[in-house]
Design a protein around this motif. Structure first.
Motif, PDB file in Angstrom:
ATOM      1  N   VAL A 145       9.586  13.628  32.968  1.00 34.99           N
ATOM      2  CA  VAL A 145       9.499  14.425  31.736  1.00 34.99           C
ATOM      3  C   VAL A 145      10.396  13.807  30.661  1.00 34.99           C
ATOM      4  O   VAL A 145       9.996  13.682  29.496  1.00 34.99           O
ATOM      5  N   ILE A 146      11.598  13.389  31.060  1.00 28.83           N
ATOM      6  CA  ILE A 146      12.533  12.770  30.116  1.00 28.83           C
ATOM      7  C   ILE A 146      11.921  11.514  29.489  1.00 28.83           C
ATOM      8  O   ILE A 146      12.038  11.281  28.287  1.00 28.83           O
ATOM      9  N   THR A 147      11.226  10.711  30.308  1.00 24.41           N
ATOM     10  CA  THR A 147      10.640   9.462  29.800  1.00 24.41           C
ATOM     11  C   THR A 147       9.316   9.669  29.078  1.00 24.41           C
ATOM     12  O   THR A 147       8.757   8.733  28.520  1.00 24.41           O
ATOM     13  N   GLY A 148       8.795  10.894  29.117  1.00 25.09           N
ATOM     14  CA  GLY A 148       7.537  11.185  28.442  1.00 25.09           C
ATOM     15  C   GLY A 148       6.304  10.905  29.285  1.00 25.09           C
ATOM     16  O   GLY A 148       5.174  11.033  28.818  1.00 25.09           O
ATOM     17  N   ALA A 149       6.483  10.546  30.562  1.00 26.97           N
ATOM     18  CA  ALA A 149       5.349  10.245  31.442  1.00 26.97           C
ATOM     19  C   ALA A 149       4.672  11.512  31.968  1.00 26.97           C
ATOM     20  O   ALA A 149       3.567  11.461  32.491  1.00 26.97           O
ATOM     21  N   ALA A 150       5.364  12.648  31.848  1.00 31.92           N
ATOM     22  CA  ALA A 150       4.806  13.915  32.342  1.00 31.92           C
ATOM     23  C   ALA A 150       5.355  15.049  31.492  1.00 31.92           C
ATOM     24  O   ALA A 150       6.300  14.859  30.711  1.00 31.92           O
ATOM     25  N   GLU A 151       4.744  16.224  31.631  1.00 34.44           N
ATOM     26  CA  GLU A 151       5.240  17.412  30.933  1.00 34.44           C
ATOM     27  C   GLU A 151       5.757  18.403  31.957  1.00 34.44           C
ATOM     28  O   GLU A 151       5.226  18.492  33.068  1.00 34.44           O
TER      29      GLU A 151
END
Length: 196
Positions: A105-111
């Motif tokens: 989530v932090i890296t933007g790969a998931a929500e």
């Protein structure tokens, strides 16, 4: 008594080790054979961690398999969902409503998933959810959200209050003891009378 199993799950840095020591101390003081595993997982801040606590007349191993946990205590919502397959049918989930973003989530790969607690409840899981962080902040020590959640556990299990107080005195450094006791009491009061 039959062996009972409790899992403590969360994220590195949330205080799983202290929580398992408190619970183990209370169970030992009640005369149970108790086995507590070490914290497993990425125990550096941010990684998923789990501790197993088993107790009864005679316990041979602390390891808990899928579908065996009587209770799961979770310091974070997503961890509650992640470890749910380990909860036995009719088991109880006690969780903080806190959300900590995992690395994807932090890296933007998931929500971060929406409405985790609502979905668990809708699936028929007996969920007790409290904002343990807010309770700890109210006590004046945000880091004691783990102890506030153990206050909730105390209210839900009905184990003798003196045993919990003794465990806090044994496990918490003296300079933080009074603040942690306050967090514990706020957690307990958030549930009211023991209901289990």
């Amino acid at each position: 008594m039959d062996t009972r199993s409790i899992m403590i799950v969360g994220v590195g840095g949330q205080g799983s080790l202290l929580a398992s020591r408190l619970l183990g101390s209370v169970l030992l003081a009640q005369g149970h054979d108790v086995k507590v595993s070490e914290v497993h997982g990425m125990s550096q801040r941010g990684g998923s961690v789990v501790t197993y606590v088993k107790y009864g007349d005679e316990v041979f191993s602390p390891v808990i398999e899928k579908g065996e946990a009587d209770v799961i205590i979770s310091f974070e919502q997503l961890e509650a969902a992640r470890w749910l397959p380990y909860l036995k049918k009719g088991g109880k989930l006690i969780t903080s409503t806190q959300k900590l973003d995992p690395m994807p989530v932090i890296t933007g790969a998931a929500e971060y998933p929406d409405q985790i607690i609502e979905k668990l409840t809708a699936a028929g899981v007996e969920v007790t959810a409290v904002d343990a962080l807010a309770l700890a902040e109210q006590a004046g020590i945000a880091k004691a959200s783990n102890v506030a959640l153990m206050g909730v556990v105390a209210a839900k299990t009905g184990f003798d209050d003196k045993l919990w107080q003794d465990a806090l005195e044994q496990c918490v450094p003296a300079k933080f003891l009074e603040l942690n006791k306050k967090a514990f009491e706020l957690g307990k009061a958030s549930i009211g009378k023991a209901s289990a």
